[in-house]
Design a protein around this motif. Structure first.
Motif, PDB file in Angstrom:
ATOM      1  N   LEU A 145      -8.963  32.697 -40.878  1.00 50.58           N
ATOM      2  CA  LEU A 145      -7.813  31.897 -41.284  1.00 50.58           C
ATOM      3  C   LEU A 145      -7.812  30.539 -40.588  1.00 50.58           C
ATOM      4  CD1 LEU A 145      -5.049  31.636 -42.723  1.00 50.58           C
ATOM      5  CD2 LEU A 145      -4.031  32.803 -40.740  1.00 50.58           C
ATOM      6  N   GLU A 146      -8.214  30.515 -39.322  1.00 49.24           N
ATOM      7  CA  GLU A 146      -8.194  29.261 -38.565  1.00 49.24           C
ATOM      8  C   GLU A 146      -9.095  28.208 -39.195  1.00 49.24           C
ATOM      9  OE1 GLU A 146      -8.733  32.243 -37.358  1.00 49.24           O
ATOM     10  OE2 GLU A 146      -6.937  32.639 -36.130  1.00 49.24           O
ATOM     11  N   ARG A 147     -10.254  28.616 -39.703  1.00 50.94           N
ATOM     12  CA  ARG A 147     -11.167  27.657 -40.308  1.00 50.94           C
ATOM     13  C   ARG A 147     -10.608  27.129 -41.620  1.00 50.94           C
ATOM     14  NH1 ARG A 147     -17.065  29.575 -41.960  1.00 50.94           N
ATOM     15  NH2 ARG A 147     -17.036  30.250 -39.772  1.00 50.94           N
ATOM     16  N   LEU A 148     -10.024  28.010 -42.417  1.00 48.07           N
ATOM     17  CA  LEU A 148      -9.427  27.579 -43.673  1.00 48.07           C
ATOM     18  C   LEU A 148      -8.291  26.594 -43.415  1.00 48.07           C
ATOM     19  CD1 LEU A 148      -9.106  27.839 -46.767  1.00 48.07           C
ATOM     20  CD2 LEU A 148      -7.560  29.766 -46.337  1.00 48.07           C
ATOM     21  N   ALA A 149      -7.457  26.900 -42.442  1.00 52.12           N
ATOM     22  CA  ALA A 149      -6.337  26.015 -42.118  1.00 52.12           C
ATOM     23  C   ALA A 149      -6.843  24.651 -41.649  1.00 52.12           C
ATOM     24  CB  ALA A 149      -5.460  26.647 -41.045  1.00 52.12           C
ATOM     25  N   GLU A 170     -11.292  38.386 -42.274  1.00 56.82           N
ATOM     26  CA  GLU A 170     -11.819  37.152 -42.849  1.00 56.82           C
ATOM     27  C   GLU A 170     -11.445  37.033 -44.329  1.00 56.82           C
ATOM     28  OE1 GLU A 170     -16.022  36.797 -42.038  1.00 56.82           O
ATOM     29  OE2 GLU A 170     -15.543  35.602 -40.264  1.00 56.82           O
ATOM     30  N   ILE A 171     -11.363  35.802 -44.766  1.00 58.81           N
ATOM     31  CA  ILE A 171     -10.920  35.503 -46.126  1.00 58.81           C
ATOM     32  C   ILE A 171     -12.116  35.308 -47.043  1.00 58.81           C
ATOM     33  CG2 ILE A 171      -9.663  33.838 -47.557  1.00 58.81           C
ATOM     34  CD1 ILE A 171      -8.155  33.138 -44.852  1.00 58.81           C
ATOM     35  N   GLU A 172     -12.086  35.983 -48.176  1.00 53.94           N
ATOM     36  CA  GLU A 172     -13.066  35.765 -49.240  1.00 53.94           C
ATOM     37  C   GLU A 172     -12.354  35.345 -50.524  1.00 53.94           C
ATOM     38  OE1 GLU A 172     -16.145  38.707 -49.803  1.00 53.94           O
ATOM     39  OE2 GLU A 172     -15.778  39.522 -47.795  1.00 53.94           O
ATOM     40  N   ARG A 173     -11.297  36.054 -50.867  1.00 52.14           N
ATOM     41  CA  ARG A 173     -10.550  35.783 -52.091  1.00 52.14           C
ATOM     42  C   ARG A 173      -9.274  35.013 -51.762  1.00 52.14           C
ATOM     43  NH1 ARG A 173      -9.799  40.688 -55.978  1.00 52.14           N
ATOM     44  NH2 ARG A 173      -9.422  38.924 -57.366  1.00 52.14           N
ATOM     45  N   ILE A 174      -9.002  33.983 -52.555  1.00 54.76           N
ATOM     46  CA  ILE A 174      -7.889  33.108 -52.278  1.00 54.76           C
ATOM     47  C   ILE A 174      -7.119  32.823 -53.565  1.00 54.76           C
ATOM     48  CG2 ILE A 174      -9.254  30.996 -52.618  1.00 54.76           C
ATOM     49  CD1 ILE A 174      -7.661  29.823 -50.199  1.00 54.76           C
ATOM     50  N   TYR A 216      -0.801  33.288 -45.261  1.00 55.90           N
ATOM     51  CA  TYR A 216      -0.105  32.269 -46.043  1.00 55.90           C
ATOM     52  C   TYR A 216      -0.204  30.908 -45.358  1.00 55.90           C
ATOM     53  CZ  TYR A 216       3.485  29.537 -48.326  1.00 55.90           C
ATOM     54  OH  TYR A 216       4.139  28.537 -48.995  1.00 55.90           O
ATOM     55  N   ILE A 217      -0.487  29.886 -46.164  1.00 56.58           N
ATOM     56  CA  ILE A 217      -0.535  28.519 -45.660  1.00 56.58           C
ATOM     57  C   ILE A 217       0.366  27.646 -46.526  1.00 56.58           C
ATOM     58  CG2 ILE A 217      -1.974  26.477 -45.270  1.00 56.58           C
ATOM     59  CD1 ILE A 217      -4.324  28.326 -44.738  1.00 56.58           C
ATOM     60  N   ALA A 218       1.361  27.011 -45.895  1.00 57.56           N
ATOM     61  CA  ALA A 218       2.199  26.022 -46.567  1.00 57.56           C
ATOM     62  C   ALA A 218       1.658  24.650 -46.182  1.00 57.56           C
ATOM     63  CB  ALA A 218       3.655  26.172 -46.138  1.00 57.56           C
ATOM     64  N   ALA A 219       1.050  23.983 -47.136  1.00 60.06           N
ATOM     65  CA  ALA A 219       0.318  22.748 -46.842  1.00 60.06           C
ATOM     66  C   ALA A 219       1.095  21.483 -47.186  1.00 60.06           C
ATOM     67  CB  ALA A 219      -1.018  22.754 -47.584  1.00 60.06           C
ATOM     68  N   GLY A 220       2.327  21.631 -47.688  1.00 55.13           N
ATOM     69  CA  GLY A 220       3.148  20.476 -48.011  1.00 55.13           C
ATOM     70  C   GLY A 220       3.282  20.260 -49.507  1.00 55.13           C
TER      71      GLY A 220
END
Length: 253
Positions: A145-149, A170-174, A216-220
Motif C-alpha cells: 500500500l505504501e508504494r501505491l500511495a 500486497e495489492i494486485e487488483r485495484i 482505501y486511498i482518498a486522493a482528492g
C-alpha cells in the motif's frame, strides 16, 4: 478557428453526452461568441478561472464542474450572477461535462488517472467501458500500500489520505473512481479489489475499509479530476487546430 456550435456538437458526440442522466447540464451552459480559436480548460468554472480566461482572451472555457446543478437555487444572484456576468460581458462560452467526462474510455478522468499510473484496465463494475464510473484493473506488479500511495502522491503533487486494512497484503487488483465516489468502496470490495482509490473520504469510509478488508486511498476530488478536461482540450487542439491552455486553480478538497 472553429464555429462554436460545431465544436459543441463534436464534444457532445465524442463524450456521448446525451446518453447520461446527470445532476447538471452537460454541454453548452453559457453562450458567447460564435467563433472559437482559444480554449481554456479547468476543473471548475470558479471566478478565478474566469478572470484568467478574460486576461488570456479565451473564446471558450471548458470545465468538468460547471453550473446549474440539481437542487441548487435557480435564481441568478450573488456569486452565480457575478460568474455569469463575467462570461456574458466578455462573450466567453462556457462548456461543461460532468459524468460523460468521468466515464469516457479514452479521454475521461478515470481513463487518464489509470493510464498515468500504469494500471491495466479490465473493465467497469457498473456498466460497459466508456459508460460506467467504477473502473477495475491491475497494478503493473504486486506492491504494498505504501508504494501505491507514494505513486499517487507523486503524480498528483499532494499527500493522499490512506486507510490501511490490516488483513490485506500486497495489492494486485485495484478499483477506482475519481471525485466524490467514496461510497463505491463496497462494490469495489465485492468485486475482489484489494485497494480502492477515489477523491473524497467520509467518516464512514474508514470503518468500511478496515472492517470489510480493503485498502482505501482518498486522493482528492479536485486532484483526481484534473486530467480528463486536459485530455479533451488537447483532443480539440489536435482535431480542430484551436489553441488550448489548462489553468490550475488549486483546491485542497
Amino acid at each position: 478557428m472553429i464555429n462554436r456550435d460545431q465544436l459543441v456538437k463534436a464534444c457532445d458526440h465524442q463524450l456521448r453526452a446525451a446518453h447520461f442522466k446527470d445532476f447538471t447540464v452537460n454541454g453548452l451552459q453559457v453562450e458567447g461568441r460564435e467563433s472559437v480559436s482559444r480554449v481554456m480548460t479547468g476543473v471548475t468554472a470558479n471566478q478565478a478561472l474566469l478572470e484568467e480566461a478574460v486576461a488570456w482572451q479565451a473564446d471558450l472555457v471548458l470545465v468538468h464542474h460547471g453550473y446549474f446543478w440539481k437542487n441548487e437555487p435557480v435564481a441568478i444572484t450573488g456569486m452565480k450572477q457575478r460568474r455569469i456576468k463575467t462570461l456574458l460581458d466578455h462573450e466567453i462560452n462556457l462548456l461543461a461535462y460532468h459524468l460523460p467526462l468521468d466515464a469516457h474510455a479514452e479521454l475521461g478522468n478515470n481513463a487518464e488517472l489509470g493510464r498515468r499510473l500504469g494500471w491495466k484496465v479490465e473493465g467497469c463494475l457498473d456498466g460497459e467501458l466508456g459508460e460506467g464510473l467504477l473502473w477495475s484493473g491491475r497494478v503493473p506488479e504486486p506492491q504494498p500500500l505504501e508504494r501505491l500511495a507514494h505513486q499517487i502522491e507523486t503524480l498528483l503533487s499532494r499527500t493522499p489520505t490512506v486507510i490501511e486494512a490490516p488483513s490485506v497484503g500486497e495489492i494486485e487488483r485495484i478499483a477506482w473512481c475519481t471525485g466524490g465516489a467514496q461510497d463505491m468502496i463496497t462494490a469495489a470490495f465485492e468485486a475482489g479489489a484489494q485497494a480502492f482509490v477515489s477523491g473524497e473520504i467520509s467518516e464512514r469510509t474508514t470503518h468500511l475499509a478496515r472492517e470489510m478488508g480493503i485498502h482505501y486511498i482518498a486522493a482528492g476530488h479536485h486532484a483526481t479530476e484534473r486530467f480528463g478536461v486536459q485530455a479533451l482540450g488537447e483532443w480539440l487542439a489536435d482535431e480542430y487546430g484551436v489553441t488550448h491552455r489548462f489553468v490550475e486553480i488549486d483546491n485542497p478538497a
